[in-house]
Design a protein around this motif. Structure first.
Motif, mmCIF file in Angstrom:
data_model
loop_
_atom_site.group_PDB
_atom_site.id
_atom_site.type_symbol
_atom_site.label_atom_id
_atom_site.label_comp_id
_atom_site.label_asym_id
_atom_site.label_seq_id
_atom_site.Cartn_x
_atom_site.Cartn_y
_atom_site.Cartn_z
ATOM 1 N N LEU A 208 64.307 14.255 15.227
ATOM 2 C CA LEU A 208 63.414 14.171 16.381
ATOM 3 C C LEU A 208 62.908 12.738 16.451
ATOM 4 O O LEU A 208 62.390 12.210 15.464
ATOM 5 N N TYR B 234 65.608 14.774 20.918
ATOM 6 C CA TYR B 234 66.158 15.583 19.824
ATOM 7 C C TYR B 234 67.638 15.245 19.681
ATOM 8 O O TYR B 234 68.401 15.298 20.654
ATOM 9 N N ILE C 185 64.251 20.931 11.774
ATOM 10 C CA ILE C 185 64.476 19.500 12.008
ATOM 11 C C ILE C 185 64.465 18.807 10.647
ATOM 12 O O ILE C 185 63.543 19.001 9.846
#
Length: 394
Positions: free
Chosen positions: A48, A39, A72
């Motif tokens: 990611l 990450y 994300i």
């Protein structure tokens, strides 16, 4: 949980698998295996890097939640084998609006594997393209056929960190630490050699091309999809991949044999003794019917001398020996000091079969010793001469 900060802005969120006994249903995992995911948190966006095998999804999500990851922006897919891409659909459900980043081949494979085809889900990148995360920059480097056609590596420029996909990976779960500087890593190197020779071995010329392509990047960290993150021992790891992909061997001999009633086994032992008396100190002898193919392949890559011995079996080679030969032919193993031994009672076909293998694999043999039924003074003398020739070539 093996959540671990690698460096500023980069956290390991991968998982360990100590349940699966055979990688790809073929290769033993005595020490388990890790599926690595990372990450990256920039000042304006997050990414990611790869996912994990779907069976490990609960632990994977736990690691992300433990880091407080609520959103994300980008899911970077370096490699599409399901042990790394298997959780793509689940991550998309968990983080709506995430954009999958991959090259054209990657995007096509995602459609085939996971039936995700909406073009708005993707951001296609080409070799050399970059994505800004604000204070951090990701650049993308295609390393085709290391060891699938879509494979790429992602470079975090400000941290001199390479997310390398399967390249520079190793078998073995991560025990406590993640970065090599946190733990004793010597035992990973044989597992790295076994991983490379079993999985990547066929693609040596592509690995060489990738090494040349990446050599201009400054590397403080290499983050593969299996095994430790490399920091202190980067040069050693690169050297291993360089040596193996050039099919360069170290001093020693590998003898692989099949034997039904002990006579071919006796020939293998006799040759090993003759090699030892001539100064060969590392000799690995494998009964092909007992040894694991994984270890036989690895030793064939490791050592300069390779001798294969087989009895006739149903008018062809002993099946386990034939399987080994097919495996090293598939991996395009070359440059070995090679010899063969045959044994028969009435049908001497081994030499012919070995010659056919040599022609296909573009290898040459220093000689063949044929035994009829059992060892004799004559065959002992010829094995002694074969050992002399093998050592002379080292």
């Amino acid at each position: 949980m093996n959540v671990n900060e690698i460096c500023d802005s980069v956290v390991y969120v991968g998982v360990n698998d100590r349940v699966t006994t055979k990688f790809e249903s073929m290769w033993p995992l005595p020490y388990g295996v890790s599926y690595n995911s990372y990450y990256v948190k920039g000042s304006e966006a997050t990414a990611l890097i790869d996912t994990v095998e779907i069976a490990e999804l609960p632990a994977f999500l736990d690691h992300l939640h433990e880091q407080g990851v609520e959103h994300i922006d980008y899911l970077i897919i370096n490699h599409m084998e399901p042990d790394h891409s298997g959780s793509i659909s689940a991550i998309m459900r968990e983080y709506p609006g995430i954009k999958i980043v991959g090259n054209r081949t990657t995007i096509a494979m995602i459609g085939g594997f996971y039936h995700i085809t909406d073009p708005t889900c993707f951001q296609e990148v080409k070799d050399g393209d970059k994505i800004s995360l604000g204070d951090l920059t990701l650049s993308f480097h295609l390393i085709t056929m290391v060891h699938w056609p879509e494979t790429m590596a992602t470079y975090l420029e400000e941290r001199q960190l390479l997310f390398s996909g399967d390249a520079f990976g190793a078998f073995g779960a991560l025990n406590g630490g993640v970065v090599d500087s946190q733990m004793e890593c010597d035992w990973y190197f044989p597992e790295m050699e076994r991983y490379y020779t079993n999985i990547v071995g066929k693609y040596g010329r592509f690995v060489q091309r990738a090494l040349k392509k990446l050599e201009g990047l400054k590397l403080s960290y290499i983050c593969p999809t299996h095994g430790p993150v490399w920091h202190d021992r980067i040069q050693e790891v690169v050297n291993v991949y360089d040596r193996l992909s050039r099919y360069e061997a170290t001093d020693g001999a590998t003898i692989v044999y099949g034997s039904m009633y002990g006579h071919t086994a006796a020939a293998a032992d006799k040759l090993a003794r003759e090699l030892c008396e001539r100064g060969v100190r590392t000799i690995k002898i494998h009964n092909a019917a007992v040894s694991n193919l994984s270890d036989m392949i690895a030793d064939a890559f490791r050592y300069k001398i390779l001798v294969v011995a087989s009895p006739t079996y149903s008018a062809t080679l002993f099946p386990a020996v034939e399987q080994f030969l097919r495996a090293i032919e598939t991996r395009e193993l070359q440059g070995r000091i090679f010899a063969t031994i045959g044994n028969h009672t009435w049908a001497g076909v081994v030499e012919k079969e070995m010659k056919a293998f040599l022609e296909r694999s573009k290898n040459t043999s220093l000689g063949h010793v044929e035994i009829k039924q059992s060892l004799s003074a004559d065959t002992d003398a010829r094995l002694k001469e074969l050992a002399r020739k093998l050592v002379a070539e080292c």
